[in-house]
Design a protein around this motif. Structure first.
Motif, PDB file in Angstrom:
ATOM      1  N   LYS A   1       0.748  -7.017   6.368  1.00 42.20           N
ATOM      2  CA  LYS A   1       0.451  -7.584   5.056  1.00 42.20           C
ATOM      3  C   LYS A   1       1.382  -8.752   4.796  1.00 42.20           C
ATOM      4  O   LYS A   1       2.158  -9.142   5.653  1.00 42.20           O
ATOM      5  CB  LYS A   1       0.591  -6.506   3.986  1.00 42.20           C
TER       6      LYS A   1
ATOM      7  N   LYS B   1       5.405  -6.264   4.532  1.00 39.95           N
ATOM      8  CA  LYS B   1       4.818  -4.942   4.326  1.00 39.95           C
ATOM      9  C   LYS B   1       3.841  -4.655   5.469  1.00 39.95           C
ATOM     10  O   LYS B   1       3.139  -5.548   5.933  1.00 39.95           O
ATOM     11  CB  LYS B   1       4.058  -4.888   3.001  1.00 39.95           C
TER      12      LYS B   1
ATOM     13  N   SER C   1       0.950  -1.445   6.923  1.00 37.88           N
ATOM     14  CA  SER C   1       0.213  -0.245   6.561  1.00 37.88           C
ATOM     15  C   SER C   1      -0.511   0.289   7.793  1.00 37.88           C
ATOM     16  O   SER C   1      -0.796  -0.443   8.732  1.00 37.88           O
ATOM     17  CB  SER C   1      -0.785  -0.527   5.437  1.00 37.88           C
TER      18      SER C   1
END
Length: 63
Positions: free
Chosen positions: A45, A53, A55
């Protein structure tokens, strides 16, 4: 003897690949002979306050 000073590498100057989703693995879960397969992906991200970030995305294999 002379001391050579190297430049400090800024995290923003490191080039990341253009690819945003990376394949991790395929895992079987569930009881014996009734297993379901899942594909795991890592998604990159944006950068916020100098920290990136990440995920994890899972997809169930369609039978």
């Amino acid at each position: 003897m002379s001391i050579i000073k190297f430049p400090i590498i800024n995290n923003h100057s490191i080039k990341m690949p253009k690819q945003r989703v990376f394949y991790i693995c395929y895992k079987l879960t569930g009881p014996f002979l009734c297993q379901e397969g899942y594909h795991f992906y890592l998604k990159r991200k944006g950068l916020k306050n100098g920290k990136r970030k990440w995920s994890i995305i899972t997809y169930e294999k369609y039978n």
